[in-house]
Write an enzyme that holds these catalytic residues in place. Structure first.
Site, PDB file in Angstrom:
ATOM      1  N   GLY A 182       0.408  -5.196   0.380  1.00  0.00           N
ATOM      2  CA  GLY A 182      -0.702  -5.272  -0.580  1.00  0.00           C
ATOM      3  C   GLY A 182      -0.281  -5.898  -1.903  1.00  0.00           C
ATOM      4  N   ALA A 184       0.857  -1.180   0.000  1.00  0.00           N
ATOM      5  CA  ALA A 184       0.000   0.000   0.000  1.00  0.00           C
ATOM      6  C   ALA A 184       0.898   1.237   0.000  1.00  0.00           C
ATOM      7  CB  ALA A 184      -0.876  -0.005   1.248  1.00  0.00           C
ATOM      8  N   GLU A 189       3.915  -5.442   7.134  1.00  0.00           N
ATOM      9  CA  GLU A 189       3.109  -4.416   7.806  1.00  0.00           C
ATOM     10  C   GLU A 189       3.457  -4.259   9.278  1.00  0.00           C
ATOM     11  OE1 GLU A 189       1.930  -6.789   5.809  1.00  0.00           O
ATOM     12  OE2 GLU A 189       0.535  -5.922   4.350  1.00  0.00           O
ATOM     13  N   GLU A 239      -0.569  -9.469  -1.315  1.00  0.00           N
ATOM     14  CA  GLU A 239      -2.007  -9.757  -1.196  1.00  0.00           C
ATOM     15  C   GLU A 239      -2.684  -9.786  -2.568  1.00  0.00           C
ATOM     16  OE1 GLU A 239      -2.265  -6.607   1.771  1.00  0.00           O
ATOM     17  OE2 GLU A 239      -3.280  -7.987   3.123  1.00  0.00           O
TER      18      GLU A 239
HETATM   19  N1  COA Z   1       4.576   3.311  -0.337  1.00  0.00           N
HETATM   20  C1  COA Z   1       5.018   4.493  -0.778  1.00  0.00           C
HETATM   21  N2  COA Z   1       6.210   4.669  -1.334  1.00  0.00           N
HETATM   22  C2  COA Z   1       6.998   3.588  -1.473  1.00  0.00           C
HETATM   23  C3  COA Z   1       6.602   2.322  -1.051  1.00  0.00           C
HETATM   24  C4  COA Z   1       5.329   2.193  -0.454  1.00  0.00           C
HETATM   25  N3  COA Z   1       4.844   1.023  -0.048  1.00  0.00           N
HETATM   26  N4  COA Z   1       7.594   1.443  -1.307  1.00  0.00           N
HETATM   27  C5  COA Z   1       8.569   2.146  -1.895  1.00  0.00           C
HETATM   28  N5  COA Z   1       8.232   3.435  -1.997  1.00  0.00           N
HETATM   29  C6  COA Z   1       9.003   4.539  -2.578  1.00  0.00           C
HETATM   30  C7  COA Z   1      10.158   4.939  -1.672  1.00  0.00           C
HETATM   31  O1  COA Z   1       9.712   5.824  -0.663  1.00  0.00           O
HETATM   32  C8  COA Z   1      11.088   5.568  -2.664  1.00  0.00           C
HETATM   33  O2  COA Z   1      10.619   6.872  -2.966  1.00  0.00           O
HETATM   34  P1  COA Z   1      11.689   8.100  -3.131  1.00  0.00           P
HETATM   35  O3  COA Z   1      12.498   7.721  -4.352  1.00  0.00           O
HETATM   36  O4  COA Z   1      10.838   9.289  -3.339  1.00  0.00           O
HETATM   37  O5  COA Z   1      12.518   8.100  -1.899  1.00  0.00           O
HETATM   38  C9  COA Z   1      10.882   4.738  -3.927  1.00  0.00           C
HETATM   39  O6  COA Z   1       9.631   4.077  -3.768  1.00  0.00           O
HETATM   40  C10 COA Z   1      11.959   3.684  -4.109  1.00  0.00           C
HETATM   41  O7  COA Z   1      12.010   2.914  -2.927  1.00  0.00           O
HETATM   42  P2  COA Z   1      13.330   2.723  -2.046  1.00  0.00           P
HETATM   43  O8  COA Z   1      12.907   2.437  -0.657  1.00  0.00           O
HETATM   44  O9  COA Z   1      14.285   3.836  -2.268  1.00  0.00           O
HETATM   45  O10 COA Z   1      13.914   1.404  -2.735  1.00  0.00           O
HETATM   46  P3  COA Z   1      14.839   0.325  -2.053  1.00  0.00           P
HETATM   47  O11 COA Z   1      15.324  -0.540  -3.172  1.00  0.00           O
HETATM   48  O12 COA Z   1      15.862   0.956  -1.176  1.00  0.00           O
HETATM   49  O13 COA Z   1      13.869  -0.521  -1.120  1.00  0.00           O
HETATM   50  C11 COA Z   1      11.828  -1.699  -0.580  1.00  0.00           C
HETATM   51  C12 COA Z   1      12.813  -1.256  -1.690  1.00  0.00           C
HETATM   52  C13 COA Z   1      10.645  -2.337  -1.264  1.00  0.00           C
HETATM   53  C14 COA Z   1      12.521  -2.733   0.325  1.00  0.00           C
HETATM   54  C15 COA Z   1      11.402  -0.483   0.271  1.00  0.00           C
HETATM   55  O14 COA Z   1      10.990   0.550  -0.613  1.00  0.00           O
HETATM   56  C16 COA Z   1      10.291  -0.767   1.230  1.00  0.00           C
HETATM   57  O15 COA Z   1      10.510  -1.347   2.274  1.00  0.00           O
HETATM   58  N6  COA Z   1       9.057  -0.327   0.860  1.00  0.00           N
HETATM   59  C17 COA Z   1       7.911  -0.453   1.750  1.00  0.00           C
HETATM   60  C18 COA Z   1       7.396  -1.873   1.751  1.00  0.00           C
HETATM   61  C19 COA Z   1       6.222  -2.011   2.718  1.00  0.00           C
HETATM   62  O16 COA Z   1       6.364  -1.825   3.912  1.00  0.00           O
HETATM   63  N7  COA Z   1       5.070  -2.370   2.167  1.00  0.00           N
HETATM   64  C20 COA Z   1       3.873  -2.584   2.968  1.00  0.00           C
HETATM   65  C21 COA Z   1       3.149  -1.311   3.176  1.00  0.00           C
HETATM   66  S1  COA Z   1       1.734  -1.538   4.207  1.00  0.00           S
END
Ligand code: COA
Length: 260
Positions: A111, A66, A134, A114
Protein backbone atom coordinates in the site's frame (compact mmCIF):
# COMPACT_ATOMS: atom_id res chain seq x y z
CA UNK A 1 -7.62 19.28 12.00
CA UNK A 2 -6.11 16.67 14.36
CA UNK A 3 -5.41 13.13 13.19
CA UNK A 4 -4.39 10.03 15.14
CA UNK A 5 -2.04 8.63 12.50
CA UNK A 6 -1.00 11.60 10.37
CA UNK A 7 0.47 15.01 10.76
CA UNK A 8 -0.58 17.73 8.36
CA UNK A 9 1.61 20.80 8.39
CA UNK A 10 0.76 23.83 6.33
CA UNK A 11 3.46 26.31 5.50
CA UNK A 12 1.77 28.38 2.85
CA UNK A 13 1.56 27.55 0.00
CA UNK A 14 2.81 24.01 0.72
CA UNK A 15 1.19 21.33 2.87
CA UNK A 16 3.04 18.25 4.08
CA UNK A 17 1.10 15.11 4.93
CA UNK A 18 3.19 12.70 7.00
CA UNK A 19 1.99 9.20 7.80
CA UNK A 20 2.95 8.97 11.44
CA UNK A 21 3.06 5.39 12.72
CA UNK A 22 6.84 4.90 12.86
CA UNK A 23 6.63 1.93 15.27
CA UNK A 24 5.05 -0.13 12.49
CA UNK A 25 6.99 1.55 9.68
CA UNK A 26 3.95 3.74 8.94
CA UNK A 27 1.81 0.76 7.95
CA UNK A 28 -1.69 1.74 6.86
CA UNK A 29 -4.47 0.55 9.09
CA UNK A 30 -8.06 1.31 8.12
CA UNK A 31 -8.15 4.42 10.28
CA UNK A 32 -5.04 5.83 8.60
CA UNK A 33 -6.45 5.26 5.12
CA UNK A 34 -9.63 7.11 6.18
CA UNK A 35 -7.55 9.94 7.63
CA UNK A 36 -5.59 10.28 4.39
CA UNK A 37 -8.87 10.71 2.50
CA UNK A 38 -10.00 13.38 4.95
CA UNK A 39 -6.64 15.17 4.86
CA UNK A 40 -6.40 15.33 1.07
CA UNK A 41 -10.04 16.46 0.74
CA UNK A 42 -9.38 19.16 3.33
CA UNK A 43 -6.23 20.33 1.52
CA UNK A 44 -8.05 20.41 -1.80
CA UNK A 45 -10.54 22.84 -0.29
CA UNK A 46 -7.89 25.02 1.38
CA UNK A 47 -7.18 28.05 -0.85
CA UNK A 48 -3.87 28.67 0.94
CA UNK A 49 -2.44 25.34 -0.23
CA UNK A 50 -1.20 25.02 -3.80
CA UNK A 51 1.06 21.95 -3.64
CA UNK A 52 1.26 18.97 -1.31
CA UNK A 53 4.09 16.70 -0.15
CA UNK A 54 3.34 13.21 1.15
CA UNK A 55 5.97 11.43 3.23
CA UNK A 56 6.44 9.03 6.16
CA UNK A 57 7.63 9.65 9.70
CA UNK A 58 11.16 8.57 10.61
CA UNK A 59 14.04 7.68 8.36
CA UNK A 60 13.17 4.07 7.68
CA UNK A 61 9.83 4.02 5.91
CA UNK A 62 7.50 5.99 3.70
CA UNK A 63 4.78 3.36 4.25
CA UNK A 64 5.59 -0.37 4.66
CA UNK A 65 2.22 -1.45 3.33
CA UNK A 66 -1.17 -2.20 4.73
CA UNK A 67 -1.15 -2.99 8.45
CA UNK A 68 -0.79 -6.78 8.40
CA UNK A 69 -1.96 -7.04 12.00
CA UNK A 70 -5.43 -6.12 10.74
CA UNK A 71 -5.46 -9.08 8.31
CA UNK A 72 -5.61 -11.90 10.84
CA UNK A 73 -8.94 -13.69 10.99
CA UNK A 74 -10.46 -11.46 8.33
CA UNK A 75 -12.44 -12.59 5.31
CA UNK A 76 -13.08 -11.04 1.91
CA UNK A 77 -16.30 -9.20 2.95
CA UNK A 78 -14.37 -7.52 5.75
CA UNK A 79 -11.35 -6.63 3.63
CA UNK A 80 -13.00 -5.49 0.40
CA UNK A 81 -14.14 -2.22 2.05
CA UNK A 82 -10.51 -1.64 3.13
CA UNK A 83 -9.31 -2.05 -0.44
CA UNK A 84 -12.13 0.14 -1.74
CA UNK A 85 -11.25 2.84 0.76
CA UNK A 86 -7.70 2.76 -0.58
CA UNK A 87 -9.06 3.12 -4.11
CA UNK A 88 -11.19 6.07 -3.02
CA UNK A 89 -8.27 7.86 -1.37
CA UNK A 90 -6.10 7.37 -4.45
CA UNK A 91 -8.87 8.80 -6.64
CA UNK A 92 -9.20 11.82 -4.34
CA UNK A 93 -5.46 12.37 -4.77
CA UNK A 94 -5.53 11.95 -8.54
CA UNK A 95 -8.63 14.03 -9.17
CA UNK A 96 -7.80 17.01 -6.96
CA UNK A 97 -6.54 20.04 -8.84
CA UNK A 98 -3.31 20.41 -6.84
CA UNK A 99 -0.05 18.52 -7.40
CA UNK A 100 1.01 15.93 -4.83
CA UNK A 101 4.65 14.94 -4.62
CA UNK A 102 5.68 11.80 -2.76
CA UNK A 103 8.91 12.18 -0.81
CA UNK A 104 9.72 8.49 -0.42
CA UNK A 105 12.06 8.38 2.54
CA UNK A 106 12.36 4.60 2.99
CA UNK A 107 10.28 1.49 2.44
CA UNK A 108 7.37 2.01 0.02
CA UNK A 109 5.94 -1.49 -0.04
CA UNK A 110 2.47 -2.75 -0.88
CA UNK A 111 0.00 0.00 0.00
CA UNK A 112 2.99 2.34 0.43
CA UNK A 113 4.02 1.86 -3.18
CA UNK A 114 0.36 2.19 -4.16
CA UNK A 115 -0.07 5.49 -2.30
CA UNK A 116 3.18 6.80 -3.82
CA UNK A 117 1.86 5.88 -7.25
CA UNK A 118 -1.34 7.85 -6.58
CA UNK A 119 0.86 10.94 -6.12
CA UNK A 120 1.62 12.96 -9.24
CA UNK A 121 5.39 12.80 -8.89
CA UNK A 122 7.73 10.63 -6.82
CA UNK A 123 11.05 11.77 -5.39
CA UNK A 124 12.97 9.14 -3.43
CA UNK A 125 15.84 8.89 -0.99
CA UNK A 126 18.70 6.75 -2.27
CA UNK A 127 17.91 4.43 0.66
CA UNK A 128 14.26 3.90 -0.36
CA UNK A 129 12.95 0.47 -1.30
CA UNK A 130 9.94 -0.20 -3.47
CA UNK A 131 7.85 -3.28 -4.06
CA UNK A 132 4.52 -5.03 -4.16
CA UNK A 133 5.26 -7.96 -1.82
CA UNK A 134 1.63 -9.02 -1.25
CA UNK A 135 2.19 -12.30 -3.10
CA UNK A 136 4.49 -13.39 -0.26
CA UNK A 137 1.44 -13.30 2.04
CA UNK A 138 -0.78 -15.18 -0.41
CA UNK A 139 -2.38 -11.95 -1.59
CA UNK A 140 -2.24 -9.48 -4.45
CA UNK A 141 -2.14 -5.67 -4.35
CA UNK A 142 -5.58 -4.33 -3.43
CA UNK A 143 -5.18 -0.56 -3.42
CA UNK A 144 -4.54 -0.05 -7.11
CA UNK A 145 -1.12 -1.67 -7.54
CA UNK A 146 -2.10 -4.10 -10.27
CA UNK A 147 -3.39 -1.19 -12.35
CA UNK A 148 -1.18 1.81 -11.60
CA UNK A 149 2.16 -0.02 -11.65
CA UNK A 150 1.60 -1.24 -15.21
CA UNK A 151 0.52 2.23 -16.27
CA UNK A 152 3.70 3.74 -14.83
CA UNK A 153 6.37 1.19 -15.73
CA UNK A 154 4.76 -1.00 -18.39
CA UNK A 155 3.06 -4.36 -18.14
CA UNK A 156 6.18 -6.52 -18.36
CA UNK A 157 8.02 -5.00 -15.40
CA UNK A 158 4.77 -4.67 -13.42
CA UNK A 159 4.19 -8.40 -13.82
CA UNK A 160 7.74 -9.12 -12.67
CA UNK A 161 7.32 -7.01 -9.52
CA UNK A 162 3.79 -8.17 -8.66
CA UNK A 163 4.28 -11.87 -9.43
CA UNK A 164 7.70 -12.09 -7.75
CA UNK A 165 7.09 -9.75 -4.80
CA UNK A 166 10.74 -8.63 -4.81
CA UNK A 167 11.86 -5.29 -3.45
CA UNK A 168 13.80 -2.93 -5.70
CA UNK A 169 16.20 -0.11 -4.88
CA UNK A 170 15.50 3.58 -5.46
CA UNK A 171 18.02 3.50 -8.32
CA UNK A 172 16.16 0.63 -10.02
CA UNK A 173 12.84 2.41 -9.39
CA UNK A 174 14.35 5.44 -11.16
CA UNK A 175 15.55 3.32 -14.08
CA UNK A 176 12.09 1.85 -14.69
CA UNK A 177 10.30 5.18 -14.36
CA UNK A 178 8.62 4.50 -11.04
CA UNK A 179 10.54 7.36 -9.46
CA UNK A 180 11.21 10.76 -10.98
CA UNK A 181 14.34 11.75 -9.06
CA UNK A 182 16.62 10.23 -6.39
CA UNK A 183 18.43 12.23 -3.70
CA UNK A 184 20.57 11.43 -0.68
CA UNK A 185 18.17 10.90 2.23
CA UNK A 186 19.28 14.08 4.02
CA UNK A 187 18.44 16.19 0.95
CA UNK A 188 15.11 14.55 0.10
CA UNK A 189 12.71 16.83 1.95
CA UNK A 190 14.53 20.05 0.98
CA UNK A 191 14.66 19.05 -2.67
CA UNK A 192 11.01 18.00 -2.64
CA UNK A 193 10.00 21.25 -0.95
CA UNK A 194 12.01 23.23 -3.50
CA UNK A 195 10.14 21.54 -6.33
CA UNK A 196 6.78 21.95 -4.56
CA UNK A 197 7.45 25.69 -4.19
CA UNK A 198 8.33 25.89 -7.87
CA UNK A 199 4.98 24.31 -8.79
CA UNK A 200 3.09 26.46 -6.30
CA UNK A 201 4.44 29.62 -7.96
CA UNK A 202 3.02 28.62 -11.35
CA UNK A 203 -0.48 29.67 -12.39
CA UNK A 204 -2.68 27.32 -10.38
CA UNK A 205 -5.52 27.21 -12.92
CA UNK A 206 -3.14 25.96 -15.63
CA UNK A 207 -1.56 23.44 -13.26
CA UNK A 208 -5.01 22.12 -12.44
CA UNK A 209 -5.90 21.77 -16.11
CA UNK A 210 -2.55 20.07 -16.79
CA UNK A 211 -3.25 17.55 -14.01
CA UNK A 212 -6.81 16.84 -15.06
CA UNK A 213 -5.94 16.50 -18.76
CA UNK A 214 -3.08 14.09 -18.11
CA UNK A 215 -4.77 12.06 -15.36
CA UNK A 216 -8.21 11.75 -16.94
CA UNK A 217 -6.99 11.60 -20.52
CA UNK A 218 -4.53 8.77 -19.94
CA UNK A 219 -7.08 5.96 -19.91
CA UNK A 220 -9.13 7.31 -22.81
CA UNK A 221 -8.83 6.60 -26.50
CA UNK A 222 -6.53 9.12 -28.18
CA UNK A 223 -9.56 10.89 -29.67
CA UNK A 224 -11.29 11.24 -26.31
CA UNK A 225 -8.05 12.27 -24.63
CA UNK A 226 -7.49 14.96 -27.24
CA UNK A 227 -11.06 16.14 -26.77
CA UNK A 228 -10.43 16.47 -23.04
CA UNK A 229 -7.16 18.28 -23.72
CA UNK A 230 -9.03 20.76 -25.93
CA UNK A 231 -11.54 21.47 -23.14
CA UNK A 232 -8.76 22.00 -20.59
CA UNK A 233 -6.76 24.10 -23.07
CA UNK A 234 -9.87 26.21 -23.74
CA UNK A 235 -10.45 26.68 -20.02
CA UNK A 236 -6.99 28.26 -19.71
CA UNK A 237 -8.00 30.91 -22.26
CA UNK A 238 -10.83 32.06 -20.00
CA UNK A 239 -8.40 32.94 -17.19
CA UNK A 240 -6.73 36.39 -16.95
CA UNK A 241 -3.43 34.73 -15.97
CA UNK A 242 -2.90 33.69 -19.57
CA UNK A 243 -2.98 37.30 -20.74
CA UNK A 244 -0.58 38.20 -17.95
CA UNK A 245 1.78 35.32 -18.80
CA UNK A 246 1.86 36.25 -22.48
CA UNK A 247 2.27 39.99 -21.72
CA UNK A 248 5.10 39.29 -19.28
CA UNK A 249 6.93 37.21 -21.87
CA UNK A 250 6.57 39.84 -24.57
CA UNK A 251 7.51 42.69 -22.21
CA UNK A 252 10.49 40.69 -20.90
CA UNK A 253 9.39 40.91 -17.26
CA UNK A 254 8.39 38.46 -14.54
CA UNK A 255 4.73 37.47 -14.65
CA UNK A 256 2.55 38.54 -11.76
CA UNK A 257 0.06 35.69 -11.59
CA UNK A 258 -3.15 35.77 -9.62
CA UNK A 259 -3.50 32.50 -7.69
CA UNK A 260 -7.07 31.34 -7.22
N1 COA B 1 2.07 -4.13 8.96
C1 COA B 1 2.18 -4.18 10.29
N2 COA B 1 3.34 -4.07 10.93
C2 COA B 1 4.44 -3.87 10.19
C3 COA B 1 4.40 -3.79 8.80
C4 COA B 1 3.15 -3.93 8.17
N3 COA B 1 3.00 -3.84 6.85
N4 COA B 1 5.65 -3.59 8.34
C5 COA B 1 6.44 -3.53 9.42
N5 COA B 1 5.74 -3.70 10.54
C6 COA B 1 6.21 -3.70 11.93
C7 COA B 1 6.97 -4.97 12.25
O1 COA B 1 6.08 -6.01 12.59
C8 COA B 1 7.82 -4.50 13.39
O2 COA B 1 7.02 -4.45 14.57
P1 COA B 1 7.65 -4.95 15.99
O3 COA B 1 8.76 -3.96 16.28
O4 COA B 1 6.52 -4.85 16.94
O5 COA B 1 8.18 -6.32 15.76
C9 COA B 1 8.14 -3.06 13.04
O6 COA B 1 7.17 -2.66 12.08
C10 COA B 1 9.51 -2.91 12.41
O7 COA B 1 9.58 -3.79 11.31
P2 COA B 1 10.70 -4.92 11.15
O8 COA B 1 10.13 -5.99 10.30
O9 COA B 1 11.27 -5.31 12.46
O10 COA B 1 11.80 -4.09 10.34
P3 COA B 1 12.87 -4.68 9.35
O11 COA B 1 13.82 -3.56 9.08
O12 COA B 1 13.45 -5.96 9.86
O13 COA B 1 12.07 -5.02 8.02
C11 COA B 1 10.45 -4.60 6.27
C12 COA B 1 11.44 -3.99 7.30
C13 COA B 1 9.69 -3.46 5.65
C14 COA B 1 11.25 -5.34 5.19
C15 COA B 1 9.50 -5.60 6.97
O14 COA B 1 8.96 -4.96 8.11
C16 COA B 1 8.38 -6.08 6.10
O15 COA B 1 8.57 -6.94 5.27
N6 COA B 1 7.16 -5.51 6.33
C17 COA B 1 5.97 -5.96 5.63
C18 COA B 1 5.95 -5.41 4.22
C19 COA B 1 4.72 -5.92 3.47
O16 COA B 1 4.56 -7.11 3.25
N7 COA B 1 3.88 -4.99 3.06
C20 COA B 1 2.68 -5.32 2.29
C21 COA B 1 1.56 -5.65 3.20
S1 COA B 1 0.12 -6.13 2.29
Amino acid sequence: MEFNNLTVEISQPIATVTVNRPNVLNALNLETVGELGTAFSMLEADPNVRAIIMTGAGEKAFVAGADITEFRGKSAPAMIPFAKKGHDVARIMESMGKPIIAAVNGYALGGGCEMAMACDIRFAADTARFGQPEILLGLIPGMGGTQRLARLVGLGIARELIYGGEQISAQRAYEIGLVNRVFPLEQLIDETAKFAHKLAALPSHALKMAKLATNYGYDQSLDNGLMLETQCFAHCWSHPNLEEGVAAFLEKRKANFHQD
